[in-house]
Design a protein around this motif. Structure first.
Motif, PDB file in Angstrom:
ATOM      1  N   UNK A 242       0.781  -1.133   0.044  1.00  0.00           N
ATOM      2  CA  UNK A 242       0.035  -0.061   0.105  1.00  0.00           C
ATOM      3  C   UNK A 242       0.905   1.224  -0.048  1.00  0.00           C
ATOM      4  N   UNK A 243       1.016   1.978  -1.166  1.00  0.00           N
ATOM      5  CA  UNK A 243       1.951   2.683  -1.332  1.00  0.00           C
ATOM      6  C   UNK A 243       1.616   4.255  -0.400  1.00  0.00           C
ATOM      7  N   UNK A 244       0.341   4.249   0.032  1.00  0.00           N
ATOM      8  CA  UNK A 244      -0.048   5.343   0.888  1.00  0.00           C
ATOM      9  C   UNK A 244       0.359   5.503   2.265  1.00  0.00           C
ATOM     10  N   UNK A 245       1.114   4.086   2.697  1.00  0.00           N
ATOM     11  CA  UNK A 245       1.821   4.225   3.806  1.00  0.00           C
ATOM     12  C   UNK A 245       3.357   4.806   3.652  1.00  0.00           C
ATOM     13  N   UNK A 246       3.661   5.255   2.718  1.00  0.00           N
ATOM     14  CA  UNK A 246       5.071   6.022   2.554  1.00  0.00           C
ATOM     15  C   UNK A 246       4.967   7.324   3.224  1.00  0.00           C
ATOM     16  N   UNK A 247       6.155   7.825   3.662  1.00  0.00           N
ATOM     17  CA  UNK A 247       6.193   9.013   4.421  1.00  0.00           C
ATOM     18  C   UNK A 247       6.060  10.236   3.600  1.00  0.00           C
ATOM     19  N   UNK A 248       6.056  10.373   2.261  1.00  0.00           N
ATOM     20  CA  UNK A 248       6.034  11.530   1.768  1.00  0.00           C
ATOM     21  C   UNK A 248       5.197  11.745   0.542  1.00  0.00           C
ATOM     22  N   UNK A 249       4.480  12.711   0.241  1.00  0.00           N
ATOM     23  CA  UNK A 249       3.808  12.914  -0.805  1.00  0.00           C
ATOM     24  C   UNK A 249       4.413  13.974  -1.644  1.00  0.00           C
ATOM     25  N   UNK A 250       4.509  13.890  -2.938  1.00  0.00           N
ATOM     26  CA  UNK A 250       4.802  15.012  -3.856  1.00  0.00           C
ATOM     27  C   UNK A 250       3.518  14.975  -4.662  1.00  0.00           C
ATOM     28  N   UNK A 251       2.864  16.290  -4.746  1.00  0.00           N
ATOM     29  CA  UNK A 251       2.038  16.364  -5.863  1.00  0.00           C
ATOM     30  C   UNK A 251       2.306  17.543  -6.669  1.00  0.00           C
ATOM     31  N   UNK A 252       1.950  17.377  -8.098  1.00  0.00           N
ATOM     32  CA  UNK A 252       2.433  18.250  -9.142  1.00  0.00           C
ATOM     33  C   UNK A 252       1.101  18.591  -9.927  1.00  0.00           C
ATOM     34  N   UNK A 253       1.168  19.988 -10.290  1.00  0.00           N
ATOM     35  CA  UNK A 253      -0.158  20.265 -11.222  1.00  0.00           C
ATOM     36  C   UNK A 253       0.302  21.193 -12.189  1.00  0.00           C
ATOM     37  N   UNK A 254      -0.729  21.687 -13.246  1.00  0.00           N
ATOM     38  CA  UNK A 254      -0.332  22.680 -14.060  1.00  0.00           C
ATOM     39  C   UNK A 254      -1.353  23.699 -13.974  1.00  0.00           C
ATOM     40  N   UNK A 255      -0.948  25.073 -14.230  1.00  0.00           N
ATOM     41  CA  UNK A 255      -1.973  26.020 -14.437  1.00  0.00           C
ATOM     42  C   UNK A 255      -2.555  26.056 -15.723  1.00  0.00           C
ATOM     43  N   UNK A 256      -3.757  26.650 -15.726  1.00  0.00           N
ATOM     44  CA  UNK A 256      -4.351  26.314 -17.157  1.00  0.00           C
ATOM     45  C   UNK A 256      -3.708  27.252 -18.293  1.00  0.00           C
ATOM     46  N   UNK A 257      -3.731  26.664 -19.441  1.00  0.00           N
ATOM     47  CA  UNK A 257      -2.948  27.445 -20.436  1.00  0.00           C
ATOM     48  C   UNK A 257      -4.066  28.606 -21.070  1.00  0.00           C
ATOM     49  N   UNK A 258      -3.418  29.679 -21.771  1.00  0.00           N
ATOM     50  CA  UNK A 258      -4.304  30.744 -21.997  1.00  0.00           C
ATOM     51  C   UNK A 258      -5.009  30.496 -23.187  1.00  0.00           C
TER      52      UNK A 258
END
Lengths: 258, 118
Positions: A242-258
């Protein structure tokens, strides 16, 4: 090493409250951070981001800024260096020698200074959001305003339901920071105000207008130890299930393009 | 002076009724025990393959992705590794692996695989 001369008090200033010096291992922390830097770099590559400008908000020792600058990005690092002690000077100078632009602020003026920095291809805030009191909304909204349209935003933070927290809760032990530290801290307290789950972090990015946030779980705190023992092996195998037992979360996203 | 059983019974008119209910429960429990005990259903398992041991101990989330794919191929969509299919592993073997063989910069160290996605 640029951070070797930092005193314990400078790392954990009065706003953290008293932290037992024996419980903090700088070399171990830096080993863990290498894993976080690598994960971020891989995530940026996945997003097709291999160069450009990066703003790091809350750069502290400069471990991310320095590495990213050396990897070919043009990095601006902002933190409350004007409020920190002189022990940070070598770390700041090392970043500057590598070409990182340092923006020193204080708590009182940081919002205004940050807003005046303009927009970047990528904005990162590593291990910062858990320190934001009350609601992280205003902080995250400010971060996203600093990102160019179609640019990237990346946050990492301790994973609230990590394996060790589940063990502590099952034993009836607290999962928050040491009460002795928080109880005796000067105000405003700057420890962890709230930790998050991966879906919560992704949801917050969506709320501030980022499309398709990607959640990555990984474990880095084991790297602080010189040797690992049976409980550590059991933890790693639990993460395999269960990877949700790992100790760190990295989350990445993008802002909308024009 | 300690109260006797009769004192309690005398001061608690509901007691006979409670005793009756308790005896009814015990009687029911006795009948339940006589029933055949249902066999415990264990979830299916997948063994940690030896070739994935270094990955499991360095990038466990990556090992999860690979095993999740295997489980999906074996059991079909909708069956989740970790939820429906549990992991088995030779803990004694894992504990015997020399620390330097995996986590150090020793020339013999197993290089970490850091692929993010399949």
């Amino acid at each position: 090493m640029a951070v070797q001369n930092l005193s314990h008090e400078e790392i954990f200033n009065s706003h953290y409250g008293p932290v037992d010096p024996g419980s903090y291992n700088l070399a171990g922390y830096l080993r863990c951070t290498r894993v976080r830097v690598l994960r971020l770099f891989e995530a940026l590559r996945e997003m097709g981001i291999r160069n450009g400008t990066i703003l790091e908000v809350g750069s502290l020792y400069g471990t991310f800024s320095l590495a990213l600058q050396r990897l070919g990005f043009q990095v601006t690092a902002i933190d409350r260096y004007d409020s920190y002690g002189p022990g940070f000077r070598p770390a700041i100078e090392l970043m500057q020698r590598a070409g990182v632009r340092i923006v020193s602020t204080t708590r009182e003026e940081e919002t205004q200074i940050l807003a005046g920095l303009g927009q970047f291809d990528v904005v990162i805030a590593m291990a910062v959001v858990e320190h934001i009191p009350h609601s992280p909304r205003q902080f995250l909204e400010q971060l996203v305003r600093q990102v160019k349209p179609g640019g990237g935003i990346a946050l990492d933070t301790p994973n609230l339901p990590r394996y060790w927290n589940r063990i502590k809760m099952a034993r009836g032990e607290p999962i928050f920071m040491d009460i002795k530290s928080q109880f005796y801290a000067e105000l405003p307290y700057e420890g962890h105000h709230r930790e998050y789950t991966g879906p919560e972090l992704a949801w917050m990015l969506e709320q501030i207008g980022c499309a398709g946030p990607e959640i990555e779980y990984f474990d880095c705190n084991l790297f602080q130890f010189e040797h690992i023992h049976r409980p550590h092996i059991e933890c790693l195998l639990r993460i395999v299930e269960d990877p949700t037992c790992a100790d760190t979360i990295l989350v990445c996203g993008r802002t909308p393009r024009p | 002076m300690p109260l006797s059983v009769s004192d309690h019974v005398g001061r608690a008119p509901y007691m006979p009724n409670l005793l009756s209910r308790l005896s009814s429960v015990f009687s029911h429990a006795a009948q339940t025990v006589e029933r055949p005990i249902a066999e415990t259903v264990h979830p299916p398992t997948i063994a940690l393959p030896p070739e994935l041991i270094p990955l499991a101990l360095t990038s466990p989330q990556e090992a999860h992705r690979l095993l999740a794919r295997t489980v999906s191929e074996q059991y079909g969509p909708g069956i989740e590794f970790g939820q429906d299919v549990k992991l088995t592993f030779p803990l004694d073997v894992l504990l015997d692996i020399p620390h330097q063989a995996i986590w150090s910069a020793d020339p013999a160290a197993v290089p970490s695989t850091n692929r993010r996605k399949n």
